[in-house]
Design a protein around this motif. Structure first.
Motif, PDB file in Angstrom:
ATOM      1  N   THR A 135       1.621  -1.191  -0.212  1.00 44.29           N
ATOM      2  CA  THR A 135       0.063  -0.195   0.478  1.00 44.29           C
ATOM      3  C   THR A 135       0.843   1.402  -0.264  1.00 44.29           C
ATOM      4  N   ASN A 136       1.429   1.093   0.676  1.00 46.34           N
ATOM      5  CA  ASN A 136       2.626   2.141   0.658  1.00 46.34           C
ATOM      6  C   ASN A 136       3.758   2.118  -0.374  1.00 46.34           C
ATOM      7  N   ALA A 137       4.921   3.233  -0.083  1.00 48.11           N
ATOM      8  CA  ALA A 137       5.932   3.168  -0.543  1.00 48.11           C
ATOM      9  C   ALA A 137       6.527   2.389  -2.547  1.00 48.11           C
ATOM     10  N   LEU A 138       6.281   0.963  -1.886  1.00 44.26           N
ATOM     11  CA  LEU A 138       6.004   0.075  -3.440  1.00 44.26           C
ATOM     12  C   LEU A 138       5.208   0.356  -3.651  1.00 44.26           C
ATOM     13  N   THR A 139       4.342   0.850  -4.132  1.00 47.54           N
ATOM     14  CA  THR A 139       3.670   1.168  -5.634  1.00 47.54           C
ATOM     15  C   THR A 139       3.320   2.703  -5.066  1.00 47.54           C
ATOM     16  N   GLY A 140       3.219   3.505  -3.959  1.00 43.93           N
ATOM     17  CA  GLY A 140       3.236   4.543  -3.991  1.00 43.93           C
ATOM     18  C   GLY A 140       2.584   5.784  -4.539  1.00 43.93           C
ATOM     19  N   HIS A 141       1.310   5.383  -4.760  1.00 44.49           N
ATOM     20  CA  HIS A 141       0.487   6.448  -5.638  1.00 44.49           C
ATOM     21  C   HIS A 141      -1.112   6.400  -4.352  1.00 44.49           C
ATOM     22  N   SER A 142      -0.839   5.692  -3.502  1.00 46.42           N
ATOM     23  CA  SER A 142      -2.594   6.242  -2.141  1.00 46.42           C
ATOM     24  C   SER A 142      -3.635   5.209  -2.958  1.00 46.42           C
ATOM     25  N   ARG A 150      14.748  10.233  -5.185  1.00 47.02           N
ATOM     26  CA  ARG A 150      13.941  11.730  -4.960  1.00 47.02           C
ATOM     27  C   ARG A 150      13.170  11.866  -3.726  1.00 47.02           C
ATOM     28  N   GLN A 151      12.364  10.529  -3.305  1.00 43.68           N
ATOM     29  CA  GLN A 151      11.822  11.154  -1.976  1.00 43.68           C
ATOM     30  C   GLN A 151      12.981  11.064  -1.117  1.00 43.68           C
ATOM     31  N   CYS A 152      13.140   9.730  -1.151  1.00 44.25           N
ATOM     32  CA  CYS A 152      14.586   9.637   0.186  1.00 44.25           C
ATOM     33  C   CYS A 152      15.737  11.318  -0.320  1.00 44.25           C
ATOM     34  N   ALA A 153      16.182  11.667  -0.738  1.00 43.28           N
ATOM     35  CA  ALA A 153      17.211  12.660  -1.449  1.00 43.28           C
ATOM     36  C   ALA A 153      16.673  14.019  -0.386  1.00 43.28           C
ATOM     37  N   GLY A 205       2.857   8.105  -0.622  1.00 45.42           N
ATOM     38  CA  GLY A 205       2.986   8.090  -1.284  1.00 45.42           C
ATOM     39  C   GLY A 205       3.469   9.549  -2.017  1.00 45.42           C
ATOM     40  N   VAL A 206       3.208   9.633  -3.474  1.00 45.37           N
ATOM     41  CA  VAL A 206       3.555  11.136  -4.422  1.00 45.37           C
ATOM     42  C   VAL A 206       3.193  11.874  -3.712  1.00 45.37           C
ATOM     43  N   HIS A 207       2.184  12.140  -3.230  1.00 50.16           N
ATOM     44  CA  HIS A 207       2.664  13.351  -2.396  1.00 50.16           C
ATOM     45  C   HIS A 207       2.243  13.497  -1.080  1.00 50.16           C
ATOM     46  N   SER A 208       3.458  14.367  -0.523  1.00 48.48           N
ATOM     47  CA  SER A 208       3.435  14.488   0.715  1.00 48.48           C
ATOM     48  C   SER A 208       2.353  14.483   1.676  1.00 48.48           C
ATOM     49  N   SER A 209       2.492  13.492   3.218  1.00 49.78           N
ATOM     50  CA  SER A 209       1.666  14.126   3.917  1.00 49.78           C
ATOM     51  C   SER A 209       2.145  13.866   5.003  1.00 49.78           C
ATOM     52  N   ALA A 210       1.410  14.126   6.302  1.00 49.36           N
ATOM     53  CA  ALA A 210       1.713  14.054   7.896  1.00 49.36           C
ATOM     54  C   ALA A 210       0.853  13.588   8.241  1.00 49.36           C
ATOM     55  N   CYS A 265       6.867  13.343  -3.428  1.00 46.98           N
ATOM     56  CA  CYS A 265       7.631  13.460  -4.483  1.00 46.98           C
ATOM     57  C   CYS A 265       7.416  14.520  -5.184  1.00 46.98           C
ATOM     58  N   GLU A 266       7.113  15.950  -4.709  1.00 49.98           N
ATOM     59  CA  GLU A 266       7.258  17.482  -4.982  1.00 49.98           C
ATOM     60  C   GLU A 266       8.589  17.609  -4.660  1.00 49.98           C
ATOM     61  N   SER A 267       8.657  19.135  -5.721  1.00 52.53           N
ATOM     62  CA  SER A 267      10.013  19.901  -5.191  1.00 52.53           C
ATOM     63  C   SER A 267      10.556  19.962  -3.575  1.00 52.53           C
ATOM     64  N   ALA A 268      11.652  19.472  -3.043  1.00 52.78           N
ATOM     65  CA  ALA A 268      12.184  19.378  -2.021  1.00 52.78           C
ATOM     66  C   ALA A 268      11.884  21.137  -1.669  1.00 52.78           C
ATOM     67  N   ASP A 269      12.894  22.281  -2.717  1.00 47.62           N
ATOM     68  CA  ASP A 269      12.494  23.138  -1.619  1.00 47.62           C
ATOM     69  C   ASP A 269      10.620  23.857  -1.706  1.00 47.62           C
ATOM     70  N   ASP A 270       9.866  23.278  -2.229  1.00 43.15           N
ATOM     71  CA  ASP A 270       8.387  23.057  -1.651  1.00 43.15           C
ATOM     72  C   ASP A 270       8.202  22.679  -1.163  1.00 43.15           C
ATOM     73  N   ILE A 271       8.628  21.570  -0.234  1.00 42.26           N
ATOM     74  CA  ILE A 271       8.191  21.020   1.067  1.00 42.26           C
ATOM     75  C   ILE A 271       8.694  21.393   2.457  1.00 42.26           C
ATOM     76  N   LEU A 272       9.853  21.830   1.593  1.00 38.68           N
ATOM     77  CA  LEU A 272      10.825  23.052   3.390  1.00 38.68           C
ATOM     78  C   LEU A 272      10.199  24.219   3.285  1.00 38.68           C
ATOM     79  N   ALA A 273       9.502  25.028   2.080  1.00 35.23           N
ATOM     80  CA  ALA A 273       8.907  25.955   1.943  1.00 35.23           C
ATOM     81  C   ALA A 273       7.787  26.097   2.720  1.00 35.23           C
TER      82      ALA A 273
END
Length: 369
Positions: free
Chosen positions: A191-198, A248-251, A322-327, A349-357
């Protein structure tokens, strides 16, 4: 070929003509004149070509024969079912996925299985292995991201005559190979990162011994823990992008963890990629990268809730990978030894800059709460 190339082609058609991959096969029964044993497909609870293609891919990834299940919990329960009987001892991480502990304590204990628990950190499970039949480890754990040495625990368990299973959901088979490190079984939610689309609920188990895998397959058939062909087809289609997505997600997760570690409002950061993480050196040895989940503590429920109210890109939702950041504020579910301000963050998988912002805005709100 490299692992990245193998993942892209895993389970796909090897012929020179036709589609890359067949569509999902929806069939409850098959035409089988004469003896059923003369036919590869007989009944929808027994076989499905869509399962077989995905299982071929999973077997390549895991390094052992794989069986797809209706969910990750169905896969875990199957491993319990084929290894445990009344009077046996099951050793679990006390910080493992909550539902795993519930199933073991509420259901398997009631059937006469003794359930022992010990923390993941520092290999504490090795100290409670006397008389054990099965050791289940989870690394990194969900949600606290503690790490244990799979190979060392496998050696300790086998010296005591115990089988070893690893819940590999957080890492996935792309980042970590438990069977190669000495485990007898590996289980994972797909369900999780293996397939990654929620967009699906699925799981699988793999075994180092083909005979053990055959018993797992029989369990699935006889207990009806079968997946739907549409979910399996979606999972297989999504698998080809696993290296791209998870890389990308790990980076980005590494960047997020390092950023959070510098913020005064954050009282603790849990991520194996940080050099001060207690399991960092072990994770470096046994993982390709450190995963897409970062957990951190904002000390209080009020601060965590203020953090979530201020977010615009990152959505508040359970699950991860998933490809969309969530928490989420994980303590809202109960069952884990964590504080009210503990946040489990799934990096997308969004831009890291956008996630950090977005996180920066949330932390300002948390600090003001």
């Amino acid at each position: 070929m490299t692992k990245e190339t193998e993942v892209v082609h895993a389970g796909y058609r090897h012929s020179q003509t036709g589609a890359w991959m067949d569509g999902p096969q929806f069939s409850a029964t098959y035409m089988t004149p004469g003896e059923p044993g003369n036919h590869p497909l007989t009944y929808g609870r027994f076989q499905n070509p869509t399962w077989s293609a995905f299982e071929e891919a999973l077997t390549l990834l895991e390094g052992g024969e794989s069986i797809v299940f209706a969910s990750g919990m169905a896969a875990i329960d199957a491993v319990f079912g084929v290894t445990l009987k009344p009077g046996d001892v099951l050793v679990l991480p006390s910080d493992s996925y909550y539902t795993t502990r519930v199933v073991a304590s509420n259901w398997w204990h009631a059937l006469g299985v003794e359930v022992r628990q010990a923390p993941t950190r520092d290999g504490a499970q090795a100290g409670v292995l006397d008389g054990a039949r099965l050791l289940l480890v989870e690394t990194p754990t969900n949600p606290q991201l503690d790490v244990c040495d799979i190979a060392a625990l496998a050696r300790a368990a086998k010296a005591k005559g115990a089988l070893v299973a690893v819940d590999n959901t957080t890492a996935t088979a792309y980042l970590q190979q438990p069977l190669a490190l000495g485990a007898d079984y590996v289980v994972s939610s797909a369900t999780n990162a293996l397939t990654g689309h929620s967009d699906l609920v699925l799981g699988h188990a793999a075994a180092a011994d083909p005979q053990a895998a055959a018993v797992l397959r029989t369990w699935r058939t006889q207990h009806g823990a079968i997946p739907g062909p549409m979910e399996v087809w979606l999972a297989h289609r999504s698998l080809a992008t696993l290296p791209l997505r998870l890389g990308r997600q790990c980076a980005s997760a590494q960047q997020l963890a390092e950023f959070l570690a510098r913020e005064r409002v954050v009282t603790a950061v849990h991520y194996p990629g940080l050099p001060n993480h207690p399991g960092h050196q072990i994770a470096e040895r046994q993982m390709l990268a450190f995963g897409s989940v970062v957990s951190f503590d904002l000390a209080t429920r009020a601060r965590a809730e203020a953090f979530f109210r201020a977010l615009t890109l990152v959505k508040e939702a359970t699950s991860f990978g998933g490809v969309h950041s969530s928490a989420e504020r994980r303590a809202r579910w109960g069952g884990d030894a964590i504080g009210e301000g503990f946040v489990r963050f799934s990096v997308g998988c969004e831009s890291a800059d956008d996630i950090l912002a977005d996180v920066r805005v949330g932390l300002r709100a948390a600090a003001a709460a």
